[in-house]
Design an enzyme around this catalytic site. Structure first.
Site, short mmCIF file in Angstrom:
data_model
loop_
_atom_site.label_atom_id
_atom_site.label_comp_id
_atom_site.label_asym_id
_atom_site.label_seq_id
_atom_site.Cartn_x
_atom_site.Cartn_y
_atom_site.Cartn_z
N GLU A 185 0.96 -1.22 0.19
CA GLU A 185 0.11 0.16 0.03
C GLU A 185 0.82 1.26 0.04
OE1 GLU A 185 -2.80 -0.55 -0.82
OE2 GLU A 185 -3.26 -2.48 -0.31
C1 FAD Z 1 3.05 -9.50 0.05
C2 FAD Z 1 2.76 -8.51 -0.98
C3 FAD Z 1 1.32 -8.38 -1.49
C4 FAD Z 1 0.75 -7.38 -2.14
N1 FAD Z 1 -0.20 -7.23 -2.33
C5 FAD Z 1 -0.70 -6.28 -3.54
C6 FAD Z 1 -2.10 -6.15 -4.00
O1 FAD Z 1 -2.69 -7.18 -3.47
N2 FAD Z 1 -2.24 -5.46 -5.18
C7 FAD Z 1 -1.50 -4.44 -5.69
O2 FAD Z 1 -1.75 -3.90 -6.46
N3 FAD Z 1 -0.18 -4.71 -5.21
C8 FAD Z 1 0.13 -5.55 -4.12
N4 FAD Z 1 1.57 -5.31 -3.72
C9 FAD Z 1 2.48 -4.69 -4.33
C10 FAD Z 1 3.05 -3.29 -3.49
O3 FAD Z 1 2.14 -2.59 -3.33
C11 FAD Z 1 4.19 -3.02 -3.99
O4 FAD Z 1 5.34 -3.87 -3.96
C12 FAD Z 1 4.61 -1.63 -3.23
O5 FAD Z 1 3.80 -0.62 -3.39
C13 FAD Z 1 6.22 -1.03 -3.77
O6 FAD Z 1 6.20 -1.22 -4.91
P1 FAD Z 1 7.25 -1.82 -5.72
O7 FAD Z 1 7.35 -3.15 -5.24
O8 FAD Z 1 7.09 -1.32 -7.13
O9 FAD Z 1 8.65 -1.02 -5.19
P2 FAD Z 1 9.42 0.13 -5.75
O10 FAD Z 1 8.59 1.34 -6.35
O11 FAD Z 1 10.05 -0.35 -6.80
O12 FAD Z 1 10.37 0.74 -4.94
C14 FAD Z 1 11.67 0.25 -4.59
C15 FAD Z 1 12.44 1.36 -3.48
O13 FAD Z 1 12.41 2.68 -4.08
C16 FAD Z 1 11.58 3.71 -3.48
N5 FAD Z 1 10.90 4.67 -4.41
C17 FAD Z 1 10.07 4.22 -5.61
N6 FAD Z 1 9.94 5.38 -6.06
C18 FAD Z 1 10.28 6.40 -5.57
C19 FAD Z 1 10.18 7.92 -5.45
N7 FAD Z 1 9.43 8.47 -6.72
N8 FAD Z 1 10.70 8.60 -4.76
C20 FAD Z 1 11.69 8.04 -3.77
N9 FAD Z 1 11.75 6.73 -3.41
C21 FAD Z 1 11.04 6.06 -4.36
C22 FAD Z 1 10.64 2.89 -2.45
O14 FAD Z 1 10.22 3.80 -1.33
C23 FAD Z 1 11.39 1.60 -2.36
O15 FAD Z 1 12.25 2.05 -1.19
C24 FAD Z 1 1.95 -6.40 -2.91
C25 FAD Z 1 3.17 -6.73 -2.66
C26 FAD Z 1 3.69 -7.69 -1.64
C27 FAD Z 1 4.97 -7.77 -1.35
#
Ligand code: FAD
Length: 371
Positions: free
Chosen positions: A223
């Site tokens: 989230e």
């Molecule tokens: C167990 C689990 C359940 C999940 N369930 C769902 C679900 O039901 N539905 C759904 O849609 N998603 C789901 N997700 C996805 C989840 O919401 C995302 O993994 C989460 O929002 C982080 O996004 P990402 O993985 O793309 O990380 P990234 O966006 O790649 O982030 C990597 C790092 O970069 C940082 N970062 C990224 N962009 C920026 C920026 N612009 N400025 C500063 N820092 C930044 C982040 O803070 C983080 O530290 C799930 C994930 C997991 C692990």
């Protein structure tokens, strides 16, 4: 296990505009209205650090049929309706894990006999040792502060919904990234302290303390990561209205009757106020966002301190009129501890936000690789 499974999916229609303006929301059922199997399928179940009882799946939607929800290209807007509630709920998950970790650590500290009492010299349960007490107090006081802030935010959401109160809506929107970000980061810290209270037994699996730490770890990620919550707080909730909502809230904090943490709370209010001025006056987005997460932490600590101060002031007022003296005395003592061990961090965090941005970006990417 269920008659049908319905997935809410964000996707694009073929001629959708570029970027987030072209995202639509779809309902994609496992079984279509005529009973036929849709092609949406689960490709695999993820192997995760924690929350093993929640099977996170990789879904494949190859040529699956989906039905647009509402209007095309408004998917992101619709998702945000769910998002505020989901972010708040994950914040509460942080509080809940912290509470559970505390209860288990407390039970263990009361029964584990080890070491001698510093004064009487006899073998005692570890809860008698000052450092174990410190850990338990950190767990207890921060969990109480987080819970109270979550409740006050939930109440504001209810009032905003029932009375169409813009003031309450603005307060809730200001606090949702704080409840999500601060309560989950602190939830991990509390769960980690729970392992520490258990010593080696916390690290091996038998006690269950390690499971709370593993389960808590996802809460700062899904989230929206803490970084994303902090950007929402700084950008949309502080900068956009010129700090008006935050300053109105700080005024409320200033109205709490005198209590055991008044001095630290006043310093905390000043620290937040200085940061709000810095954020609203900043012309350099890199400098503003370099301190976003420390600012979120500062907001959480001060908002939690506000709640602890309210509790202490009410407890103090009722102390002579109740049979529940021990409970109220514990409230006051816990608030005092929070002031002396947690809220005192506020001025340091202010300095990090206001003065610490240049060092965040000081290294070139090549310098990270230098031996
Ligand atoms: C167990 C689990 C359940 C999940 N369930 C769902 C679900 O039901 N539905 C759904 O849609 N998603 C789901 N997700 C996805 C989840 O919401 C995302 O993994 C989460 O929002 C982080 O996004 P990402 O993985 O793309 O990380 P990234 O966006 O790649 O982030 C990597 C790092 O970069 C940082 N970062 C990224 N962009 C920026 C920026 N612009 N400025 C500063 N820092 C930044 C982040 O803070 C983080 O530290 C799930 C994930 C997991 C692990």
């Amino acid at each position: 296990m269920a008659e049908n499974i319905v997935h809410l999916v964000l996707a694009r229609t073929p001629d959708a505009p570029e970027g987030v303006k072209g995202i639509s929301l779809f309902v994609v059922p496992k079984f279509l209205a005529d009973g036929k199997r849709n092609t949406a399928r689960c490709a695999s179940i993820e192997h995760k650090l924690g929350i093993h009882a929640s099977p996170t799946a990789v879904m494949v939607y190859d040529k699956a049929v989906g039905y647009v929800v509402g209007e095309e290209n408004r998917g992101l807007e619709y998702m945000f309706i769910m998002m505020n509630a989901a972010r708040f709920a994950v914040g509460l998950e942080g509080v809940a894990i912290a509470e559970r970790a505390f209860q288990r650590a407390l039970a263990y500290a009361r029964e584990r006999m080890l070491g001698r009492d510093l004064v009487e010299g006899k073998t005692v349960p570890i809860i008698r040792h000052p450092d174990v007490r410190r850990m338990l107090m950190l767990m207890k006081s921060q969990t109480e502060a987080m819970r109270a802030l979550a409740y006050v935010t939930a109440a504001a959401l209810d009032i905003a919904h029932k009375l169409k109160s813009e003031k309450h809506q603005a307060f809730a929107e200001l606090m949702i990234p704080v409840v999500k970000g601060w309560s989950t980061e602190t939830g991990i810290e509390v769960a980690s302290l729970g392992v520490q209270v258990h010593g080696g037994m916390g690290f091996v699996e038998e006690t269950g303390a390690a499971q709370y730490l593993r389960d808590a770890r996802i809460t700062t990620i899904y989230e929206g990561t803490t970084g994303i919550q902090a950007m929402d707080l700084v950008g949309r909730k502080i900068s956009r209205d010129g700090g008006r909502t935050a300053k109105a809230w700080l005024e409320e904090v200033g109205k709490v009757p005198s209590n055991v943490l008044s001095a630290q709370l006043a310093a905390g209010v000043q620290a937040v106020s200085d940061c709000v001025d810095f954020i609203c006056g900043s012309k350099d987005p890199l400098a503003t966002f370099a301190g976003a997460v420390p600012f979120l932490k500062l907001m959480g600590i001060v908002a939690g301190g506000w709640q602890m101060a309210r509790a202490a002031a009410i407890a103090q007022k009722n102390l002579s009129m109740t049979k529940d003296k021990a409970f109220l005395e514990a409230k006051i003592a816990t608030a005092k501890f929070y002031g002396e061990h947690v809220l005192v961090q506020a001025p340091g965090l202010r300095d990090t936000v206001v003065k610490g941005s240049a060092s965040v970006m000081a290294l070139s990417e090549e310098q990270f690789l230098a031996a």
